[in-house]
Design a protein around this motif. Structure first.
Motif, short mmCIF file in Angstrom:
data_model
loop_
_atom_site.label_atom_id
_atom_site.label_comp_id
_atom_site.label_asym_id
_atom_site.label_seq_id
_atom_site.Cartn_x
_atom_site.Cartn_y
_atom_site.Cartn_z
N ILE A 183 0.81 -1.21 0.00
CA ILE A 183 0.00 0.00 0.00
C ILE A 183 0.85 1.27 0.00
CG2 ILE A 183 -0.23 0.42 2.48
CD1 ILE A 183 -3.25 0.74 1.99
N GLN A 184 2.14 1.15 0.29
CA GLN A 184 3.00 2.33 0.37
C GLN A 184 3.09 3.09 -0.95
OE1 GLN A 184 4.20 3.62 3.19
NE2 GLN A 184 3.26 1.92 4.32
N VAL A 185 2.85 2.41 -2.07
CA VAL A 185 2.93 3.11 -3.37
C VAL A 185 1.78 4.11 -3.53
CG1 VAL A 185 4.16 1.27 -4.55
CG2 VAL A 185 1.65 1.28 -4.57
N LEU A 186 0.75 3.99 -2.70
CA LEU A 186 -0.39 4.90 -2.78
C LEU A 186 -0.22 6.14 -1.90
CD1 LEU A 186 -3.33 2.32 -2.50
CD2 LEU A 186 -2.01 2.98 -4.53
N LYS A 187 0.79 6.15 -1.07
CA LYS A 187 0.95 7.21 -0.09
C LYS A 187 1.18 8.57 -0.77
CE LYS A 187 3.36 8.25 4.23
NZ LYS A 187 4.39 7.78 5.20
N ASN A 188 0.38 9.55 -0.34
CA ASN A 188 0.48 10.94 -0.82
C ASN A 188 0.25 11.06 -2.33
OD1 ASN A 188 1.11 11.85 1.80
ND2 ASN A 188 3.29 11.41 1.48
N ARG A 189 -0.50 10.13 -2.90
CA ARG A 189 -0.78 10.17 -4.33
C ARG A 189 -2.28 10.30 -4.57
NH1 ARG A 189 3.74 8.83 -7.42
NH2 ARG A 189 2.37 9.10 -9.20
N LYS A 190 -2.62 10.72 -5.79
CA LYS A 190 -4.01 10.69 -6.23
C LYS A 190 -4.30 9.28 -6.74
CE LYS A 190 -4.32 15.56 -7.50
NZ LYS A 190 -4.61 16.54 -8.59
N VAL A 191 -5.39 8.70 -6.25
CA VAL A 191 -5.73 7.32 -6.57
C VAL A 191 -7.19 7.26 -7.02
CG1 VAL A 191 -5.93 4.96 -5.67
CG2 VAL A 191 -4.09 6.46 -4.86
N VAL A 192 -7.44 6.50 -8.07
CA VAL A 192 -8.81 6.26 -8.54
C VAL A 192 -9.08 4.76 -8.43
CG1 VAL A 192 -10.49 6.54 -10.37
CG2 VAL A 192 -8.59 8.16 -10.17
N LEU A 193 -10.11 4.40 -7.69
CA LEU A 193 -10.50 3.00 -7.53
C LEU A 193 -11.52 2.63 -8.60
CD1 LEU A 193 -11.01 3.01 -3.65
CD2 LEU A 193 -8.90 2.57 -4.92
N PHE A 194 -11.34 1.48 -9.22
CA PHE A 194 -12.24 1.01 -10.27
C PHE A 194 -12.88 -0.31 -9.85
CE2 PHE A 194 -9.91 4.08 -12.71
CZ PHE A 194 -10.75 4.44 -13.76
N PRO A 195 -14.00 -0.25 -9.13
CA PRO A 195 -14.66 -1.50 -8.73
C PRO A 195 -15.23 -2.23 -9.94
CG PRO A 195 -15.53 0.41 -7.53
CD PRO A 195 -14.71 0.94 -8.65
N ASP A 196 -15.24 -3.57 -9.86
CA ASP A 196 -16.00 -4.34 -10.82
C ASP A 196 -17.48 -4.11 -10.58
OD1 ASP A 196 -13.66 -5.32 -11.86
OD2 ASP A 196 -13.85 -7.33 -11.00
N ALA A 197 -18.31 -4.44 -11.54
CA ALA A 197 -19.75 -4.23 -11.42
C ALA A 197 -20.31 -4.96 -10.20
CB ALA A 197 -20.46 -4.71 -12.69
N GLY A 198 -21.02 -4.21 -9.36
CA GLY A 198 -21.60 -4.78 -8.16
C GLY A 198 -20.73 -4.69 -6.92
N LYS A 199 -19.51 -4.17 -7.07
CA LYS A 199 -18.58 -4.09 -5.94
C LYS A 199 -18.36 -2.64 -5.46
CE LYS A 199 -17.38 -8.51 -5.91
NZ LYS A 199 -15.99 -8.87 -6.21
N PHE A 200 -19.22 -1.73 -5.89
CA PHE A 200 -18.99 -0.30 -5.62
C PHE A 200 -18.93 -0.01 -4.11
CE2 PHE A 200 -20.33 4.08 -4.94
CZ PHE A 200 -19.57 4.77 -5.87
N CYS A 214 -3.54 8.87 1.40
CA CYS A 214 -3.42 9.31 0.01
C CYS A 214 -3.72 10.81 -0.08
CB CYS A 214 -4.42 8.56 -0.88
SG CYS A 214 -4.16 6.78 -0.93
N GLN A 215 -3.22 11.44 -1.13
CA GLN A 215 -3.52 12.84 -1.35
C GLN A 215 -5.00 13.03 -1.65
OE1 GLN A 215 -1.24 14.60 -4.51
NE2 GLN A 215 -2.32 16.55 -4.42
N GLU A 216 -5.52 12.24 -2.57
CA GLU A 216 -6.93 12.24 -2.92
C GLU A 216 -7.32 10.83 -3.36
OE1 GLU A 216 -7.13 15.11 -6.07
OE2 GLU A 216 -7.68 16.74 -4.73
N VAL A 217 -8.55 10.47 -3.12
CA VAL A 217 -9.06 9.17 -3.57
C VAL A 217 -10.41 9.39 -4.24
CG1 VAL A 217 -9.77 6.85 -2.92
CG2 VAL A 217 -7.90 7.96 -1.69
N TYR A 218 -10.52 8.91 -5.47
CA TYR A 218 -11.78 8.92 -6.21
C TYR A 218 -12.23 7.48 -6.42
CZ TYR A 218 -10.84 13.81 -7.53
OH TYR A 218 -10.59 15.15 -7.50
N ILE A 219 -13.51 7.32 -6.69
CA ILE A 219 -14.02 6.01 -7.06
C ILE A 219 -14.81 6.14 -8.35
CG2 ILE A 219 -16.07 6.26 -5.57
CD1 ILE A 219 -15.80 3.16 -5.12
#
Length: 273
Positions: A183-200, A214-219
């Motif tokens: 998970i350290q690669v996500l530290k202080n970065r902008k991250v966008v999560l892409f759930p599979d259908a039904g896993k939102f 993280c700096q920001e997290v979007y889904i």
């Protein structure tokens, strides 16, 4: 690992990618993405795919071996193992510490970002750009999205990576404090999560645990018709990934770039933290 980076004519996943993308994007793009992600060919199951897990420091953590149908690109679920398990007799004291598939690409993407930011400073353009991480469940999804981005002329705008399942995101307190944790690669970065259908909802709950890390997290809502503000003009079934939408668009001769450009964001509407 190096010994597996060949014999792609035997690799069913690579054969499938060429069958889909060669005519529309060019075989060179497929080859480049396969090389960039260090996709290997195993001796098991007639040439199964190896997804090497290489961390941001270039250390090889393990490799996930998966069989595919070369015609339709679907997984063969009975063909699934890890390199460290297959070679367990050679490494009796092996201590597994996995990383996200594609973690090693952060270095290359940041190098390009540094060059672009230096040019922005020279031109007196305010602000710097650092590529967000696009985090998918499956390795195949990350690879197909990477091909689409390179095809669209934006190979370093985002960094497609894969967790190998929502449960492997796992942003626990202990993980955040462990310097060797994936998970350290996500530290202080902008991250966008892409759930599979039904896993939102499941992914959103995991994303909320990244607050302050993280700096920001979007889904992304792209796989949820009731939530997505833009039309996704293809069939979506439970468990499908964003790569399935891309493949269906291509099969129907539809333009995919607008689909790629609108798959997340929405002026912060789906910013989690």
């Amino acid at each position: 690992m190096l010994n597996t980076l060949r014999e792609y004519e035997r690799n069913p996943l690579v054969r499938f990618l060429h069958s889909v993308f060669d005519e529309v994007a060019g075989s060179e793009i497929v080859d480049k993405v396969v090389e960039r992600y260090a996709i290997g060919t195993s001796t098991k199951w007639g040439g199964a795919t190896v997804y090497w897990q290489i961390d941001q420091y270039g250390r090889i953590r393990t490799g996930k071996v998966m069989g595919y149908n070369a015609t339709n690109g679907k997984r063969i679920h009975t063909q699934n193992n890890y390199v460290h398990s297959i070679l367990s007799d050679r490494y009796p004291n092996f201590n597994l510490e996995q990383c996200y598939f594609g973690s090693h690409l952060i270095v290359e993407a940041e190098h390009h970002a540094d060059l672009n930011n230096a040019e922005r400073r020279r031109l007196n353009i305010d602000g710097e750009f650092h590529p967000p991480i696009w985090l998918f469940e499956s390795e195949k999804a990350a690879v197909i999205v990477a091909i689409a981005l390179m095809w669209g002329g934006a190979p370093f705008t985002f960094i497609p990576m894969a967790t190998s399942g929502c449960g492997n995101l796992n942003p626990t307190f202990e993980a955040k404090r462990n310097p060797n944790h994936k998970i350290q690669v996500l530290k202080n970065r902008k991250v966008v999560l892409f759930p599979d259908a039904g896993k939102f909802d499941e992914w959103k709950a995991q994303g909320e645990k990244l607050k302050g890390f993280c700096q920001e997290v979007y889904i992304s809502t792209v796989m949820e018709r009731d939530l997505h503000p833009n039309k996704v003009d293809c069939e979506i079934n439970y468990g499908d990934g964003f790569d399935d939408c891309i493949l269906r668009y291509i099969a129907d001769g539809k333009e995919i770039w607008n689909l790629i450009c609108t798959c997340y964001g929405y002026h912060g509407q789906w910013k989690i933290v």
